[in-house]
Design a protein around this motif. Structure first.
Motif, PDB file in Angstrom:
ATOM      1  N   LEU A   1      36.468  28.540  33.888  1.00  0.00           N
ATOM      2  CA  LEU A   1      35.729  30.152  34.629  1.00  0.00           C
ATOM      3  C   LEU A   1      35.598  31.411  33.571  1.00  0.00           C
ATOM      4  N   TRP A   2      35.005  32.008  34.508  1.00  0.00           N
ATOM      5  CA  TRP A   2      34.460  33.414  33.342  1.00  0.00           C
ATOM      6  C   TRP A   2      34.933  34.384  34.551  1.00  0.00           C
ATOM      7  N   VAL A   3      34.740  35.680  33.626  1.00  0.00           N
ATOM      8  CA  VAL A   3      35.243  37.075  34.412  1.00  0.00           C
ATOM      9  C   VAL A   3      34.133  37.789  33.567  1.00  0.00           C
ATOM     10  N   LEU A   4      33.262  38.642  34.044  1.00  0.00           N
ATOM     11  CA  LEU A   4      32.292  38.780  33.529  1.00  0.00           C
ATOM     12  C   LEU A   4      32.113  40.465  33.354  1.00  0.00           C
ATOM     13  N   TYR A   5      32.699  41.730  32.893  1.00  0.00           N
ATOM     14  CA  TYR A   5      33.101  42.412  33.740  1.00  0.00           C
ATOM     15  C   TYR A   5      32.812  44.164  32.592  1.00  0.00           C
ATOM     16  N   ALA A   6      32.983  45.144  32.077  1.00  0.00           N
ATOM     17  CA  ALA A   6      32.740  46.678  31.564  1.00  0.00           C
ATOM     18  C   ALA A   6      33.803  47.471  31.883  1.00  0.00           C
ATOM     19  N   THR A   7      33.815  48.202  31.027  1.00  0.00           N
ATOM     20  CA  THR A   7      35.183  49.285  30.514  1.00  0.00           C
ATOM     21  C   THR A   7      34.616  50.411  30.401  1.00  0.00           C
TER      22      THR A   7
ATOM     23  N   ILE B   1      29.151  44.833  28.417  1.00  0.00           N
ATOM     24  CA  ILE B   1      29.801  43.498  28.630  1.00  0.00           C
ATOM     25  C   ILE B   1      30.645  43.243  27.698  1.00  0.00           C
ATOM     26  N   VAL B   2      31.769  42.984  28.523  1.00  0.00           N
ATOM     27  CA  VAL B   2      32.757  42.070  28.278  1.00  0.00           C
ATOM     28  C   VAL B   2      33.258  40.864  29.293  1.00  0.00           C
ATOM     29  N   ILE B   3      33.196  38.884  28.286  1.00  0.00           N
ATOM     30  CA  ILE B   3      33.847  38.030  28.706  1.00  0.00           C
ATOM     31  C   ILE B   3      34.562  38.431  28.958  1.00  0.00           C
ATOM     32  N   GLY B   4      35.274  37.500  29.913  1.00  0.00           N
ATOM     33  CA  GLY B   4      36.693  36.873  30.338  1.00  0.00           C
ATOM     34  C   GLY B   4      36.940  35.848  29.738  1.00  0.00           C
ATOM     35  N   ARG B   5      37.554  34.959  29.510  1.00  0.00           N
ATOM     36  CA  ARG B   5      37.982  33.402  29.987  1.00  0.00           C
ATOM     37  C   ARG B   5      38.888  33.742  30.545  1.00  0.00           C
ATOM     38  N   LEU B   6      39.555  32.983  32.182  1.00  0.00           N
ATOM     39  CA  LEU B   6      40.271  32.984  32.650  1.00  0.00           C
ATOM     40  C   LEU B   6      41.183  31.408  32.299  1.00  0.00           C
ATOM     41  N   GLY B   7      42.255  31.179  32.466  1.00  0.00           N
ATOM     42  CA  GLY B   7      43.624  30.538  31.740  1.00  0.00           C
ATOM     43  C   GLY B   7      43.601  30.008  33.140  1.00  0.00           C
ATOM     44  N   PRO B   8      43.394  28.454  32.410  1.00  0.00           N
ATOM     45  CA  PRO B   8      44.095  27.183  33.618  1.00  0.00           C
ATOM     46  C   PRO B   8      44.396  27.163  35.123  1.00  0.00           C
ATOM     47  N   GLY B   9      44.376  27.514  35.913  1.00  0.00           N
ATOM     48  CA  GLY B   9      44.622  28.041  37.264  1.00  0.00           C
ATOM     49  C   GLY B   9      46.095  29.220  37.466  1.00  0.00           C
ATOM     50  N   SER B  10      44.820  29.684  36.251  1.00  0.00           N
ATOM     51  CA  SER B  10      45.019  31.699  36.120  1.00  0.00           C
ATOM     52  C   SER B  10      44.233  32.573  36.526  1.00  0.00           C
ATOM     53  N   LEU B  11      44.409  33.284  37.104  1.00  0.00           N
ATOM     54  CA  LEU B  11      43.521  35.065  37.263  1.00  0.00           C
ATOM     55  C   LEU B  11      43.458  35.643  36.219  1.00  0.00           C
ATOM     56  N   ALA B  12      44.397  35.547  34.672  1.00  0.00           N
ATOM     57  CA  ALA B  12      44.184  36.649  33.700  1.00  0.00           C
ATOM     58  C   ALA B  12      43.298  35.781  32.911  1.00  0.00           C
ATOM     59  N   PRO B  13      42.602  36.684  32.266  1.00  0.00           N
ATOM     60  CA  PRO B  13      41.457  36.849  31.393  1.00  0.00           C
ATOM     61  C   PRO B  13      42.764  36.644  29.555  1.00  0.00           C
TER      62      PRO B  13
END
Length: 461
Positions: free
Chosen positions: A346-352, A359-371
């Motif tokens: 699972l990934w989250v795409l966003y900007a800062t 675009i910043v690509i963040g990979r979420l840890g297994p069962g986690s909401l934190a990149p």
């Protein structure tokens, strides 16, 4: 009408194992056979009769033309004999005419005294010549030789036109078919060697198939923004599940998501259940992953996760992510956090603000909401209409026209390499509201101005 051609096959028998090799001595245009039969002659050779279709080459017309030419030759010979006879008679009448003309000159000069007998003789000679000339004219005009020549000329012109137009057209069509066949042969290995579900043994996206319009979203045509798709990362013994999540008329707030137990249920709009979104969601970037519904929490940079079985909601802020329509995609508002699922998770795409909208690509840890890890790209997020992940590679799209998108940018998180692409993506409405990839069926899911579309994704081996 078909013509038959007998061909000698260099084989000892007409029947046996395999097909005899037949040496065809007819011209190339007779190679398209309609039927073929064979008999054994007295010497033990196989004589094959090939039935040629008339649309391959006008053989019947050639035969008729040859027969007409032969008949015409005979007629021309007879006409030549007549012309020789007429020539002799014309010479005789020419002498008589000169004699009559001389006699008239003498009469005019007064050297001869005219008599009634002289005028009668002149009238007789002139009448004979008029009769002969009339007979000659009617013979020439009434002859069907000229008509026959005209018919033969028309036939030859038609055959010439047939050869120029029909054969050339056939050659062009054959060239086109060869090209299409070559493309099919080239494409067949790609189609036949698609990676198994969940595997990434390929060299990226090769092309995107044509769109399939599934249906209008369940809230109606007025609800232009939203997202939909198929559940990703199915847990063991879980059946497939589809979801549709249209946003409110403001194109921002997400109130609920409708679930279907199968694709057939979605098509027939049956056996659905609605799940309310506690605290509401925001934007068209949610995803259903492994039994939980992930979305951007309303009016925050937080990432929410709704467990569909228990109804519990977890949330956690994505560090430094912009939100509330800051650096959203082109043509799509309020999509600060864009969720994406692929074969690797699972990934989250966003900007800062620090990335200045890239675009910043963040990979979420297994069962986690934190990149657990992030990658910084050089692609400005508001310049793209949407983005999705496939096998750890980010793909971004942009509008080319009102009916076509283009996958123009890719970022590989494995190598950190960026690349420019040009992969066409057809659409049925102007604005792409959301776009996501599903690793369980190799398809893209698009929410386009209220309509649900999906595409096949083909990979390059």
């Amino acid at each position: 009408m078909a013509a038959s051609v007998s061909i000698l096959a260099h084989v000892p028998l007409c029947q046996g194992q395999g097909s005899p090799e037949v040496e065809i001595t007819s011209p190339p245009w007779t190679w398209a056979v309609q039927n073929l039969s064979s008999v054994m002659d007295a010497s033990g050779h196989c004589v094959c009769t090939v039935i040629l279709p008339d649309d391959t080459f006008p053989l019947r017309r050639i035969e008729l033309l040859e027969s007409s030419a032969h008949n015409l030759t005979l007629r021309v010979q007879r006409e030549m004999e007549k012309l020789q006879e007429y020539g002799q008679r014309l010479a005789w009448y020419e002498a008589k005419l000169q004699n009559a003309s001389h006699r008239l000159q003498l009469l005019e000069a007064g050297d001869l005294t005219p008599t009634e007998l002289d005028f009668q003789e002149l009238r007789k000679e002139i009448g004979e010549m008029e009769s002969f000339v009339g007979h000659l004219r009617s013979s020439l005009n009434g002859s069907d030789t000229t008509v026959e020549l005209q018919n033969m000329s028309v036939t030859v012109s038609a055959l010439e036109s047939y050869d120029k137009n029909h054969v050339v057209a056939m050659r062009q069509e054959l060239t086109t078919l060869r090209q299409r066949l070559a493309e099919c042969q080239k494409d067949k290995p790609l189609l036949g060697r698609q990676p198994p579900i969940g595997m990434c043994n390929h060299q990226g996206i090769w092309r995107i198939g044509k769109p399939t319009v599934v249906q209008l979203n369940w809230r109606g045509a007025s609800y232009k923004a939203g997202a939909w798709g198929k559940e990703s990362a199915l847990r063991a013994r879980r059946k497939e599940r589809y979801w549709v999540a249209p946003l409110n008329l403001d194109g921002r707030r997400l109130d609920s998501v409708r679930l279907y137990g199968s694709y057939q249920d979605l098509l027939l709009a049956r056996n659905s259940t609605d799940q309310l979104i506690t605290g509401f969601g925001q934007g068209a970037g949610p995803v259903l992953y492994n039994g939980s519904f992930y979305y951007n929490c309303y009016n925050a940079r937080d990432l929410c996760r709704l467990d569909l079985e228990s109804g519990a909601v977890d949330r956690k802020a994505v560090p430094n992510a912009t939100f509330n329509n800051r650096f959203s995609y082109a043509g799509t508002s309020w999509q600060g956090l864009d969720l994406a699922a692929d074969e690797s998770g699972l990934w989250v795409l966003y900007a800062t603000e620090r990335s200045e909208g890239d675009i910043v690509i963040g990979r979420l840890g297994p069962g986690s909401l934190a990149p657990e890890k992030t990658w910084q790209t050089s692609q400005y997020k508001p310049a793209a209409t949407n983005a999705f992940m496939v096998c750890g590679v980010l793909y971004a799209t942009r509008a080319v026209s009102t009916r076509r998108e283009e996958i123009f940018y890719a970022y590989d998180t494995h190598t950190g390499q960026e690349s420019r692409l040009s992969l066409p993506l057809d659409k049925v409405t102007d604005v792409v509201r959301s776009l996501s990839y599903n690793p369980t069926d190799h398809k893209l899911y698009m929410f386009s101005d209220g309509y649900l579309l999906r595409y096949d994704v083909l990979f390059r081996p």
